[in-house]
Design an enzyme around this catalytic site. Structure first.
Site, short mmCIF file in Angstrom:
data_model
loop_
_atom_site.label_atom_id
_atom_site.label_comp_id
_atom_site.label_asym_id
_atom_site.label_seq_id
_atom_site.Cartn_x
_atom_site.Cartn_y
_atom_site.Cartn_z
N HIS A 171 56.97 56.50 44.27
CA HIS A 171 56.69 55.76 45.50
C HIS A 171 57.98 55.33 46.20
O HIS A 171 59.05 55.27 45.61
CB HIS A 171 55.82 54.54 45.22
CG HIS A 171 56.50 53.46 44.41
ND1 HIS A 171 56.69 53.57 43.05
CD2 HIS A 171 57.03 52.26 44.77
CE1 HIS A 171 57.29 52.49 42.60
NE2 HIS A 171 57.52 51.68 43.63
N ASP B 30 59.00 51.85 48.25
CA ASP B 30 58.48 50.49 48.26
C ASP B 30 57.80 50.15 49.58
O ASP B 30 58.37 50.33 50.67
CB ASP B 30 59.60 49.49 48.00
CG ASP B 30 60.02 49.46 46.53
OD1 ASP B 30 59.21 49.84 45.68
OD2 ASP B 30 61.18 49.06 46.27
#
Length: 274
Positions: free
Chosen positions: A96, A98
């Site tokens: 991912h 953030d």
């Protein structure tokens, strides 16, 4: 201060800097340049109290609060990223970028290790400039101008924050955030182009359904995590990682069941991707 690359794709360790001490402006500038050059930088053997971590982070910008987990008493900008020995799911344990579901995602994040398992718990980082550069010219043309919808509610990543929300819920612990950003992002400082979709948060392309978007997103998610675009950091007590959220992704590996891993995280405000 000495900067040592740790991998071919990205990542460097910075030596001979005490982050608990007041830093000269030229030292801060050198750290920022190392971040721009290497996308993620690491420091070892630091001895920071929360106030010193906050002071260091503020040398690079305004600190922001994470919406889902409450900050530390007296230091709302800091959240504890902890996996207890009995827990099976780790916080953010998926590739991912953030909080890509915010309209203005953070410029960067810092993670400081208080306690680490005897083995395991490493973090992978990936270079989104390199991932974009490796695409064919035809794929680049197709992606140019596309925008993607990012949501905080994707199931795979939502599950990774449940333990932390249960113990210390933030003001928006049960809220849902959604933002649309370019699929190819131009870095505001370097001007380089990089991919800006991620497995944890990107749900579909703008003006397309999830089903229509799924094949191309699946290709991009797999492409971004190719080993040649990554580095791996082995945590030690007192280590600190500082990554550029505009040009990297990361994935904390969940391979240390039965052991405690406790970190402190701060995030630095960013701007709207373009």
């Amino acid at each position: 201060m000495r900067v040592e690359r740790i991998a071919g794709a990205l990542g460097a360790q910075i030596h001979d800097v005490d982050l608990s001490a007041p830093l000269a402006d030229d030292t801060v500038s050198a750290i920022r340049q190392a971040l721009l050059d290497h996308l993620v930088v690491f420091f070892r053997d630091q001895h920071l109290v929360p106030a010193e971590l906050v002071a260091f982070g503020r040398r690079f910008g305004t600190l922001t609060c994470y919406p889902f987990v409450a900050g530390m008493p007296g230091h709302p900008e800091i959240i504890e990223v902890t996996k207890l020995p009995h827990e099976r799911t780790n916080f953010g344990g998926i590739w991912h970028t953030d909080t890509a579901y915010l309209g203005e995602p953070p410029m960067g994040s810092m993670l400081y290790a208080l306690e680490v398992p005897p083995a395991g718990g490493d973090t992978l980082f990936a270079n989104m400039f390199a991932a974009y550069d490796a695409l064919s010219d035809g794929m680049k043309r197709m992606l140019e101008g596309l925008r993607a919808v990012n949501s905080s509610a994707k199931a795979d990543v939502s599950r990774t924050r449940e333990d932390r929300i249960a113990g210390s819920p933030g003001d928006a612990a049960r809220g849902v955030f959604e933002a649309t950003h370019p699929v190819v992002r131009t870095h505001p400082e370097s001007g380089r182009k990089g991919l800006y979709v991620n497995l944890a948060h990107t749900v579909r392309f703008e003006d397309m359904t999830e089903s229509e978007s799924a094949p191309l997103l699946a290709f991009l998610f797999g492409h971004e995590a190719r080993p040649e675009f990554t580095c791996r950091f082995r945590w030690t007590k007192g280590a600190l990682a500082f990554w550029d959220n505009r040009s990297t992704q990361h994935n904390p590996i969940n391979d240390y069941h039965g052991h405690l891993r406790r970190m402190l995280r701060i995030t630095i405000a960013g701007d709207r991707p373009c």
